[in-house]
Design a protein around this motif. Sequence first.
Motif, PDB file in Angstrom:
ATOM      1  N   THR A  39       0.806  -1.220   0.000  1.00 54.06           N
ATOM      2  CA  THR A  39       0.000   0.000   0.000  1.00 54.06           C
ATOM      3  C   THR A  39       0.839   1.270   0.000  1.00 54.06           C
ATOM      4  O   THR A  39       0.280   2.377  -0.028  1.00 54.06           O
ATOM      5  CB  THR A  39      -0.982   0.045   1.194  1.00 54.06           C
ATOM      6  N   SER A  40       2.152   1.143  -0.019  1.00 51.50           N
ATOM      7  CA  SER A  40       3.004   2.325  -0.208  1.00 51.50           C
ATOM      8  C   SER A  40       2.967   2.799  -1.656  1.00 51.50           C
ATOM      9  O   SER A  40       3.523   3.848  -1.989  1.00 51.50           O
ATOM     10  CB  SER A  40       4.456   2.019   0.197  1.00 51.50           C
ATOM     11  N   ALA A  41       2.296   2.050  -2.524  1.00 56.52           N
ATOM     12  CA  ALA A  41       2.173   2.433  -3.937  1.00 56.52           C
ATOM     13  C   ALA A  41       1.442   3.770  -4.063  1.00 56.52           C
ATOM     14  O   ALA A  41       0.586   4.096  -3.234  1.00 56.52           O
ATOM     15  CB  ALA A  41       1.416   1.359  -4.713  1.00 56.52           C
ATOM     16  N   PRO A  42       1.770   4.550  -5.089  1.00 60.13           N
ATOM     17  CA  PRO A  42       1.050   5.812  -5.307  1.00 60.13           C
ATOM     18  C   PRO A  42      -0.374   5.558  -5.782  1.00 60.13           C
ATOM     19  O   PRO A  42      -0.677   4.501  -6.334  1.00 60.13           O
ATOM     20  CB  PRO A  42       1.880   6.502  -6.388  1.00 60.13           C
ATOM     21  N   SER A  43      -1.244   6.542  -5.555  1.00 60.58           N
ATOM     22  CA  SER A  43      -2.613   6.454  -6.054  1.00 60.58           C
ATOM     23  C   SER A  43      -3.129   7.850  -6.363  1.00 60.58           C
ATOM     24  O   SER A  43      -2.629   8.844  -5.825  1.00 60.58           O
ATOM     25  CB  SER A  43      -3.534   5.769  -5.035  1.00 60.58           C
ATOM     26  N   SER A  44      -4.124   7.923  -7.212  1.00 56.97           N
ATOM     27  CA  SER A  44      -4.680   9.203  -7.637  1.00 56.97           C
ATOM     28  C   SER A  44      -5.236   9.964  -6.443  1.00 56.97           C
ATOM     29  O   SER A  44      -6.109   9.467  -5.717  1.00 56.97           O
ATOM     30  CB  SER A  44      -5.790   8.970  -8.663  1.00 56.97           C
ATOM     31  N   SER A  45      -4.706  11.174  -6.216  1.00 55.13           N
ATOM     32  CA  SER A  45      -5.110  12.030  -5.092  1.00 55.13           C
ATOM     33  C   SER A  45      -4.960  11.329  -3.745  1.00 55.13           C
ATOM     34  O   SER A  45      -5.590  11.717  -2.759  1.00 55.13           O
ATOM     35  CB  SER A  45      -6.553  12.514  -5.265  1.00 55.13           C
ATOM     36  N   ASN A  46      -4.145  10.280  -3.703  1.00 59.90           N
ATOM     37  CA  ASN A  46      -3.928   9.479  -2.497  1.00 59.90           C
ATOM     38  C   ASN A  46      -5.240   8.894  -1.951  1.00 59.90           C
ATOM     39  O   ASN A  46      -5.374   8.656  -0.758  1.00 59.90           O
ATOM     40  CB  ASN A  46      -3.235  10.299  -1.391  1.00 59.90           C
ATOM     41  N   LEU A  47      -6.203   8.640  -2.834  1.00 56.09           N
ATOM     42  CA  LEU A  47      -7.496   8.129  -2.385  1.00 56.09           C
ATOM     43  C   LEU A  47      -7.520   6.615  -2.249  1.00 56.09           C
ATOM     44  O   LEU A  47      -8.493   6.051  -1.746  1.00 56.09           O
ATOM     45  CB  LEU A  47      -8.599   8.606  -3.337  1.00 56.09           C
ATOM     46  N   GLN A  48      -6.479   5.938  -2.716  1.00 55.87           N
ATOM     47  CA  GLN A  48      -6.292   4.510  -2.443  1.00 55.87           C
ATOM     48  C   GLN A  48      -7.545   3.696  -2.797  1.00 55.87           C
ATOM     49  O   GLN A  48      -8.142   3.033  -1.958  1.00 55.87           O
ATOM     50  CB  GLN A  48      -5.906   4.309  -0.980  1.00 55.87           C
ATOM     51  N   ALA A  49      -7.899   3.748  -4.072  1.00 56.48           N
ATOM     52  CA  ALA A  49      -9.149   3.133  -4.532  1.00 56.48           C
ATOM     53  C   ALA A  49      -9.082   1.612  -4.624  1.00 56.48           C
ATOM     54  O   ALA A  49     -10.001   0.987  -5.142  1.00 56.48           O
ATOM     55  CB  ALA A  49      -9.526   3.713  -5.898  1.00 56.48           C
ATOM     56  N   TRP A  50      -8.020   1.010  -4.153  1.00 58.06           N
ATOM     57  CA  TRP A  50      -7.887  -0.443  -4.198  1.00 58.06           C
ATOM     58  C   TRP A  50      -8.561  -1.089  -2.986  1.00 58.06           C
ATOM     59  O   TRP A  50      -8.590  -0.549  -1.879  1.00 58.06           O
ATOM     60  CB  TRP A  50      -6.408  -0.829  -4.248  1.00 58.06           C
ATOM     61  N   ARG A  51      -9.096  -2.264  -3.200  1.00 61.45           N
ATOM     62  CA  ARG A  51      -9.633  -3.113  -2.145  1.00 61.45           C
ATOM     63  C   ARG A  51      -9.209  -4.544  -2.470  1.00 61.45           C
ATOM     64  O   ARG A  51      -8.903  -4.866  -3.609  1.00 61.45           O
ATOM     65  CB  ARG A  51     -11.159  -3.017  -2.055  1.00 61.45           C
ATOM     66  N   PHE A  52      -9.201  -5.419  -1.465  1.00 63.86           N
ATOM     67  CA  PHE A  52      -8.730  -6.791  -1.675  1.00 63.86           C
ATOM     68  C   PHE A  52      -9.658  -7.795  -0.997  1.00 63.86           C
ATOM     69  O   PHE A  52     -10.161  -7.553   0.101  1.00 63.86           O
ATOM     70  CB  PHE A  52      -7.311  -6.970  -1.106  1.00 63.86           C
ATOM     71  N   LEU A  53      -9.863  -8.902  -1.668  1.00 68.95           N
ATOM     72  CA  LEU A  53     -10.581 -10.037  -1.104  1.00 68.95           C
ATOM     73  C   LEU A  53      -9.634 -11.228  -1.187  1.00 68.95           C
ATOM     74  O   LEU A  53      -9.251 -11.639  -2.281  1.00 68.95           O
ATOM     75  CB  LEU A  53     -11.865 -10.307  -1.889  1.00 68.95           C
ATOM     76  N   VAL A  54      -9.232 -11.764  -0.035  1.00 71.13           N
ATOM     77  CA  VAL A  54      -8.271 -12.870   0.001  1.00 71.13           C
ATOM     78  C   VAL A  54      -9.030 -14.178   0.199  1.00 71.13           C
ATOM     79  O   VAL A  54      -9.748 -14.351   1.192  1.00 71.13           O
ATOM     80  CB  VAL A  54      -7.234 -12.666   1.123  1.00 71.13           C
ATOM     81  N   ILE A  55      -8.864 -15.082  -0.734  1.00 74.34           N
ATOM     82  CA  ILE A  55      -9.615 -16.339  -0.728  1.00 74.34           C
ATOM     83  C   ILE A  55      -8.656 -17.476  -0.395  1.00 74.34           C
ATOM     84  O   ILE A  55      -7.776 -17.819  -1.194  1.00 74.34           O
ATOM     85  CB  ILE A  55     -10.291 -16.561  -2.087  1.00 74.34           C
ATOM     86  N   GLN A  56      -8.830 -18.050   0.786  1.00 78.35           N
ATOM     87  CA  GLN A  56      -7.994 -19.155   1.247  1.00 78.35           C
ATOM     88  C   GLN A  56      -8.786 -20.451   1.410  1.00 78.35           C
ATOM     89  O   GLN A  56      -8.210 -21.538   1.358  1.00 78.35           O
ATOM     90  CB  GLN A  56      -7.337 -18.797   2.589  1.00 78.35           C
ATOM     91  N   ASP A  57     -10.071 -20.332   1.639  1.00 75.19           N
ATOM     92  CA  ASP A  57     -10.918 -21.508   1.860  1.00 75.19           C
ATOM     93  C   ASP A  57     -10.912 -22.410   0.636  1.00 75.19           C
ATOM     94  O   ASP A  57     -11.148 -21.958  -0.488  1.00 75.19           O
ATOM     95  CB  ASP A  57     -12.350 -21.044   2.165  1.00 75.19           C
TER      96      ASP A  57
END
Length: 209
Positions: free
Chosen positions: A41-59
């Motif tokens: 999440t140290s990656a740059p983003s537009s206006s620092n709004l961090q529009a990324w989300r994650f769903l981690v599937i392990q099951d």
Amino acid sequence: MTKEKDSNLYTIMNARKSVRVYDPSFKISQQEIEEIIKEATSAPSSSNLQAWRFLVIQDEKTKVELRAIANNQEQIETSSAVIAVLGNAEMYKKVEQIYTQNVEEGHMGEDIKDRTIKNTHQTYPYAPLEARKNIATFDAGLITMQLLLIAKERGFDTVTMGGFDKEKFTERFELPEHIFPIALIAIGKAAAPAFGSSRLPLDEIVQFI
């Protein structure tokens, strides 16, 4: 003058390959995946709004379902986990939280915070949905690349996948209307070496003017 290369960075960059055959018995802990994503999440983003989300599937049962949605790609099921990279088309709704934290951490003053929040509310909500999705998708690419390199530095293998039914994914995981799937990342331990890959000559992809 050519700056000396950071050997560790370049070693990781060159070692990272798209691995599609995984050891199904190898498991990565939730804590380690959380650490990888947090570092990414140290990656740059537009206006620092961090529009990324994650769903981690392990099951394991859920991965079987996901494999059917993702064109029967074996790595969905045999990797340790699949990280779904999602975009948030309403990224602007986090602007107060983000910029208040910026002030609290000493990155800027109240005047810049207030001006940025005002400008964000005057632009992002009125931008077409497609434009906001494009912004989120671009930012997702930046954090995805960081995630791949961080995973490799920690000794894990990865592959990104865009070939999946995004509508079925959205339905299966009941994504809210403003959240949309962008890519899948399989992460685990390679059970067979990845193929190498060639690159186009520089003079075919770069032009100086």
